[in-house]
Write an enzyme that holds these catalytic residues in place. Structure first.
Site, mmCIF file in Angstrom:
data_model
loop_
_atom_site.group_PDB
_atom_site.id
_atom_site.type_symbol
_atom_site.label_atom_id
_atom_site.label_comp_id
_atom_site.label_asym_id
_atom_site.label_seq_id
_atom_site.Cartn_x
_atom_site.Cartn_y
_atom_site.Cartn_z
ATOM 1 N N GLU A 61 0.807 -1.218 0.000
ATOM 2 C CA GLU A 61 0.000 0.000 0.000
ATOM 3 C C GLU A 61 0.845 1.275 0.000
ATOM 4 O O GLU A 61 0.484 2.272 0.641
ATOM 5 C CB GLU A 61 -0.984 0.006 1.178
ATOM 6 N N GLU A 88 -5.175 -9.292 1.512
ATOM 7 C CA GLU A 88 -6.005 -9.120 2.701
ATOM 8 C C GLU A 88 -7.455 -9.041 2.239
ATOM 9 O O GLU A 88 -7.748 -8.397 1.221
ATOM 10 C CB GLU A 88 -5.682 -7.828 3.461
#
Length: 474
Positions: free
Chosen positions: A159, A266
C-alpha cells in the site's frame, strides 16, 4: 514468464518437506508435480500486533516456536495453506516457526518492509528512502527466509501507492526495489522465489498500479523490475453481500487479462460484526477462480481494530472468537480437493509492453524510467549482505500444543497438536489435529459497488504500522 521453485537441499537431513514446490506460470501458481493451479487459502499473521515486532527485545511474529505451533494447529483445522507475515527481524532465528508451518502444509508470504525508520520505502519520500541502507535490510530478510522451502514469495511493498499523488512518484521506486530483490535472489538463493506487490484497493489507481507493475519494459518478459505476482488488500465485500454488490465482478473484469498471479493479500470486512465470510464461496468458485488465485483473510490475532479470529493473550492462552467457527463453516462448504485439482492453463500469457497508453489516470506515472541502483547497493547484490542471516528446516520433536485454548463457547480444547503432513502435501480443509468436536474440521462437501473509501480500505495497514522502536541493521 516461467518461474520454478525447487526444494532446497537441507544439508543431507532426512526431514520431510510437506509443501510441494510451486512454479509461477503466467497468471497462475502451479503445483510442479501435479500441474494443478494452486489457490491461496491464507491468513494474515502478525501475532502480537504492532507490539509483536520488537527488535530491541528480540521478538517478531515468527520468533517463538511454541506460539507458532499453537496457531498452526488451529489454522490447520481451518484449512489454511498460506500465512502472510508482516514486520520481521532478519537477525532473529525463525527455524522453529518456519519448520512448524512447513510440517503443517503451509507456505509463507513475507513482507520485506517494516514500519520502523529506514526499513521501508516511504510514499512521501520514495527517492530519499530508496538507499543502500534500506536495501541492506531488505536483502537481509531475503537471506533469512530464502532457504525455507515453504517461502512462497516476498512483497516488495504494501500500500505504498494509495492515491494519484503517490501514484505520480512512487511506482518507479517500487519497481526498482522489485528489480533489486529479484537480482539478489538470482545471485544468492538456490531457487527462484517470486517477488510482488500488495496494493490498496483504491479503484482510482488500482488498475494503473497493476499495469505499471505487470508490464515488461521494451517487451522483455525477463525484465527483472517486473512483478512476479500482484495482490490487493480489499474490504469491499461487507456482510451478506454478493459478487456484484461488492464490486468483485469489476475486479474480475479488470484482472481477466493478467499476465501474473493475482490474489487478495487481505480481505474480510468486519462491518457488520460478527463477520459472515460469505465471500469465501465466491472467491473459490467458478466466478473468480479462473482469474484470482485465492486470498488471505485479515487477520489471525485480535487487536484494537477488531479483525481477529482469536484472542491471543500474553500468557500464551487463546480464546477463539465466533468468527473462527464462521470462517471454518464457510470453508467446509467448498470442495478444496476439487478447487486445488484444476489443471493449469497450458497457454502462455504474454506480458504487455510498458507504454504510456497502459496508464489511464491523469497524473499517474507513465514514463517507466526506473531509478538506478543506489550507490553502494550493487556490491550487496553482487556479493551479498554480511554477516548474512540464515535459516533452515529443523526437526520438531513434539507437535503438541502446550498452551490452553478455548473455543468460542469457553470450552477447553483437548489434544490440540499440529498434524505433520506427508511429503509434498499442502494443508486443506478437512485436516484435523484435535479430538475436540468444537473445532474438528470434517471432510469438505462437494461444491465449486463501488469500492470503500481509501481511508476505510487501509485501516488494517495503518493500525499495523502505528508504532516505533529501535532497530540495528545487519
Amino acid at each position: 514468464m516461467f518461474m520454478k521453485s525447487a526444494l532446497v537441499a537441507l544439508g543431507g537431513a532426512t526431514l520431510a518437506a510437506a509443501v510441494t514446490p510451486l512454479e509461477v506460470q503466467g497468471s497462475q501458481f502451479v503445483d510442479s508435480k501435479t500441474g494443478n493451479a494452486f489457490q491461496v487459502v491464507g491468513m494474515a499473521y502478525q501475532i502480537g500486533g504492532s507490539a509483536g515486532y520488537d527488535p530491541s527485545h528480540g521478538k517478531d511474529p515468527l520468533s517463538n516456536g511454541d506460539i507458532c505451533k499453537r496457531d498452526a494447529a488451529l489454522m490447520q483445522q481451518l484449512g489454511i495453506n498460506t500465512v502472510r507475515v508482516y514486520n520481521l527481524d532478519p537477525n532473529l532465528n525463525h527455524d522453529d516457526c518456519a519448520s512448524v508451518f512447513n510440517a503443517a502444509g503451509m507456505y509463507m508470504i513475507i513482507d520485506v518492509n517494516s514500519p520502523l525508520e529506514g526499513e521501508s520505502l516511504r510514499s512521501d519520500q520514495p527517492k530519499q528512502s530508496y538507499n543502500s541502507g534500506y536495501l541492506n535490510r531488505t536483502f537481509a530478510i531475503v537471506e533469512a527466509f530464502k532457504s525455507y522451502p515453504n517461502t512462497l514469495g516476498f512483497f516488495s511493498g504494501n500500500e505504498v501507492i494509495n492515491d494519484v499523488k503517490t501514484g505520480s512518484s512512487v511506482p518507479p521506486y517500487v519497481r526498482a526495489v522489485t528489480r533489486d530483490l529479484k537480482n539478489y535472489i538470482k545471485n544468492h538463493a538456490d531457487r527462484a522465489i517470486p517477488v510482488g506487490y500488495s496494493a490498496a484497493d483504491v479503484r482510482d489507481v488500482l488498475e494503473d498500479t497493476w499495469n505499471y507493475f505487470q508490464c515488461a519494459i521494451d517487451g522483455d518478459a525477463d525484465d527483472m523490475s517486473r512483478a512476479d505476482m500482484f495482490a490487493l488488500n480489499s474490504y469491499s465485500w461487507c456482510g451478506d453481500s454478493s459478487f456484484q454488490k461488492s464490486g468483485y465482478d469489476t475486479l474480475v473484469d479488470m484482472f481477466k487479462t493478467t499476465s501474473v498471479p493475482v490474489f487478495y493479500s487481505e480481505f474480510g470486512c468486519n462491518t457488520p460484526s460478527p463477520r459472515v465470510f460469505t465471500e469465501i464461496g465466491t472467491i473459490y468458485g467458478s466466478q473468480m477462480a479462473g482469474v484470482f488465485s485465492g486470498g488471505v483473510v485479515y487477520e489471525w490475532a485480535q487487536e484494537d481494530n477488531n479483525y481477529g479470529l482469536a484472542t491471543c493473550n500474553d500468557d500464551g492462552t487463546v480464546e477463539l472468537l465466533s468468527d473462527y467457527k464462521t470462517l471454518q463453516d464457510q470453508y467446509k462448504k467448498v470442495d478444496f480437493t476439487k478447487v486445488q485439482s484444476v489443471k493449469a492453463a497450458n497457454s502462455k500469457v504474454t506480458a504487455p509492453t510498458c507504454k504510456s497508453s497502459l496508464i489511464k489516470e491523469k497524473g499517474f506515472a507513465n514514463d517507466f524510467d526506473i531509478p538506478a541502483v543506489p550507490s553502494g547497493a550493487q556490491s550487496l547484490i553482487d556479493d551479498g549482505v554480511s554477516p548474512a542471516p540464515s535459516g533452515k528446516i529443523v526437526d520438531i520433536s513434539d507437535y503438541t500444543v502446550n498452551h490452553q485454548v478455548k473455543d468460542a463457547s469457553g470450552n477447553v480444547i483437548q489434544g490440540l497438536a499440529v498434524k505433520p503432513l506427508a511429503d509434498d502435501e499442502t494443508n486443506a480443509s478437512g485436516t484435523s489435529s484435535s479430538s475436540s468436536d468444537s473445532t474438528h474440521n470434517a471432510a469438505a462437501t462437494l461444491a465449486p459497488q463501488g469500492a470503500l473509501s481509501a481511508a476505510a480500505i487501509i485501516v488494517p495497514a495503518i493500525v499495523a504500522l502505528s508504532f516505533t522502536a529501535g532497530f540495528s541493521l545487519i
